[in-house]
Write an enzyme that holds these catalytic residues in place. Structure first.
Site, PDB file in Angstrom:
ATOM      1  CE1 TYR A  38      38.129  41.076  35.207  1.00  0.00           C
ATOM      2  CE2 TYR A  38      36.829  40.183  33.395  1.00  0.00           C
ATOM      3  CZ  TYR A  38      38.000  40.738  33.873  1.00  0.00           C
ATOM      4  OH  TYR A  38      39.066  40.958  33.006  1.00  0.00           O
ATOM      5  CB  ALA A  76      30.457  39.403  44.689  1.00  0.00           C
ATOM      6  CG  ASP A 125      33.197  44.867  49.082  1.00  0.00           C
ATOM      7  OD1 ASP A 125      33.985  44.750  48.138  1.00  0.00           O
ATOM      8  OD2 ASP A 125      32.299  45.732  49.127  1.00  0.00           O
ATOM      9  NE  ARG A 178      42.754  44.590  34.757  1.00  0.00           N
ATOM     10  CZ  ARG A 178      41.469  44.594  35.050  1.00  0.00           C
ATOM     11  NH1 ARG A 178      40.938  43.605  35.763  1.00  0.00           N
ATOM     12  NH2 ARG A 178      40.691  45.567  34.650  1.00  0.00           N
ATOM     13  CG  PHE A 179      46.611  43.800  41.565  1.00  0.00           C
ATOM     14  CD1 PHE A 179      46.373  42.711  42.395  1.00  0.00           C
ATOM     15  CD2 PHE A 179      47.926  44.202  41.356  1.00  0.00           C
ATOM     16  CE1 PHE A 179      47.423  42.041  43.008  1.00  0.00           C
ATOM     17  CE2 PHE A 179      48.980  43.539  41.960  1.00  0.00           C
ATOM     18  CZ  PHE A 179      48.731  42.451  42.787  1.00  0.00           C
ATOM     19  CG  ASP A 180      38.756  43.525  38.550  1.00  0.00           C
ATOM     20  OD1 ASP A 180      38.546  44.077  37.447  1.00  0.00           O
ATOM     21  OD2 ASP A 180      37.861  43.281  39.382  1.00  0.00           O
ATOM     22  CB  VAL A 225      43.320  48.612  42.673  1.00  0.00           C
ATOM     23  CG1 VAL A 225      43.983  47.440  41.979  1.00  0.00           C
ATOM     24  CG2 VAL A 225      43.354  49.862  41.789  1.00  0.00           C
ATOM     25  CD  GLU A 266      39.341  48.027  36.375  1.00  0.00           C
ATOM     26  OE1 GLU A 266      38.467  48.181  35.508  1.00  0.00           O
ATOM     27  OE2 GLU A 266      39.196  47.279  37.363  1.00  0.00           O
ATOM     28  CG  ASP A 318      35.537  46.628  31.941  1.00  0.00           C
ATOM     29  OD1 ASP A 318      34.692  45.719  31.873  1.00  0.00           O
ATOM     30  OD2 ASP A 318      36.405  46.676  32.839  1.00  0.00           O
TER      31      ASP A 318
END
Length: 426
Positions: free
Chosen positions: A76, A171, A173, A202-204, A206, A229, A312
């Site tokens: 991630y 991290a 952006d 699967r979009f982390d 969002v 998500e 999570d």
């Protein structure tokens, strides 16, 4: 064949091809947990060994972990996006072999797409990590500080666009309003489809960029299935318990799905929050003021992915876990109700729940329960919830055993366990 019949057949085939999801109800398996990257022998190889079990259980899609090089082993905090050999889950050949094994069994593969943020490869002249490497010999995804949102002052040089969503401190952006970012990430996604074999996304995280950005990536890649998500807190009363009315929370999810173009689903965090409170003696929560399911499935079921836990909320992170002794009650609910249900790997394989979950999936499939199935809630009291779905299935949750005349004589029990039962019409 007459010209008229040819025209009709051609039109039918076009419609059939454009709406593949209408032919089968999607059932998603999250195929990993927070510790999967530590698996001896590699996670891709481990998962490949249970592909027959996954297919036999009735799953149509498997959500796989982030595939790229990452500073964190779980994937991630990605950096070299094209570099799949540096993944702690296995190398690119092992990933392709896993996906091929899934495809051979008629199961599709969903990639975990982490694009809100990205870790840099090197420092610039200021001594700041903001020079990105794509993982190829050419310049694809080789970005500098101007590709970082200008308000991410820790890393940016101030020339990018403002962040269109929430900040992410761990991290840089990425500036998704930059056309080069949009084009090169779209190319990478299409590479994951064509070269690696992924079918969906699967979009982390969002909420880190505007829903219009998700729409761009959806339009540019046309995945078979996609879910985002969007995890924000549900509403709580002063006593620390979830509020009965969660309309604000579910409307936020619905608005995001609509603003992202309507073809992407959202994880139904509203239903999760309500359901895990409801199974603890408050099953009245499972009927909203209009008599419908109280989560996203009650207002936009076609765009809702229901779930009990993920890497999570559960696993070793355990941020917001479902009551462990009531997990199958949760599955009895989501696997017989509208929306697209997602099952967590741990529950299926590590907790010994495979038989019960597979039986519930079988009931869903036999009765054609899908994303927009109709729910008639027959009871929603503290100790009893009963609902009829599509007039074919009745689900009961809760310790109360005296159901009066709620169950018609032509419904027979097909699955049952601790504080749950499911009937099918015969």
């Amino acid at each position: 064949m007459s010209k008229f019949l040819k025209t009709c057949l051609s039109s039918f085939l076009i419609v059939f091809a454009f709406f593949p999801a209408l032919t089968t109800s999607t059932i998603l398996l999250q195929g990993f947990n927070w510790e999967s990257s530590n698996k001896q022998g590699g996670w891709y190889n481990t998962l490949r060994n249970v592909v027959p079990d996954i297919a036999n259980a009735g799953f149509t899609h498997v959500w796989l972990p982030p595939p790229s090089h990452s500073v964190s082993p779980q994937g991630y905090l990605p950096g070299r996006l094209y570099d799949l050999d540096a993944s702690k889950y296995g190398n690119s050949n092992e990933l392709k072999a896993l996906i091929q094994s899934l495809h051979d069994k008629g199961v599709k593969a969903v990639a975990d797409i982490v694009i809100n943020h990205r870790t840099a490869e090197r420092k610039d002249s200021r001594g700041i990590y903001c020079l990105f490497e794509g993982g190829t010999p050419d310049a694809r995804l080789d970005w500098g500080p101007s590709f970082i949102c200008k308000d991410d002052t820790q890393y940016s040089d101030g020339t990018g666009n403002p962040d269109s969503g929430a900040a992410y401190d761990a991290a840089p952006d990425i500036d998704h309003l930059n056309p080069t970012v949009q084009n090169e990430l779209s190319d990478w996604l299409n590479w994951l489809k064509k070269e690696i074999g992924f079918d969906g996304w699967r979009f982390d995280f969002v909420k880190g960029y505007s829903p219009g950005i998700t729409k761009i990536y959806m339009d540019n890649t046309r995945p078979d299935f996609a879910v985002g998500e969007l995890w924000n807190s549900i509403d709580y009363d002063g006593n620390g318990k979830p509020a009965y009315n969660q309309d604000r929370h579910r409307n936020e999810l619905a608005r995001w799905a609509g603003d992202a173009g309507g073809n992407v689903a959202a994880f139904d965090f509203t239903t999760k929050g309500i359901l895990q409170a409801a199974v603890q003696g408050e099953l009245w929560r499972l009927r909203d003021s209009g008599g419908n399911p109280p989560g996203l499935i009650g207002i936009m079921p076609r765009n809702a992915v229901t779930f009990i836990d993920n890497h999570d909320t559960g696993s070793t992170q355990n941020m917001w876990p479902f009551p462990s002794d009531k997990v199958v009650q949760g599955y009895a609910y989501i696997l017989t109700h509208p929306g697209t249900p997602s099952v967590f790997y741990d529950h299926l394989f590590d907790w010994g729940k495979k038989e019960e979950i597979s039986k519930l999936i079988g009931i869903r499939g036999r009765n054609g329960i899908g994303e927009t199935s109709k729910v008639e809630i027959l009871a929603a009291d503290a100790d009893l919830y009963v609902a009829k779905i599509d007039n074919k299935v009745i689900t009961k949750i809760g310790p109360k055993t005296d159901l009066g005349n709620l169950i018609p004589a032509d419904f027979k029990v097909s699955a049952s366990g601790i504080d749950y039962a499911v009937w099918e019409k015969h």
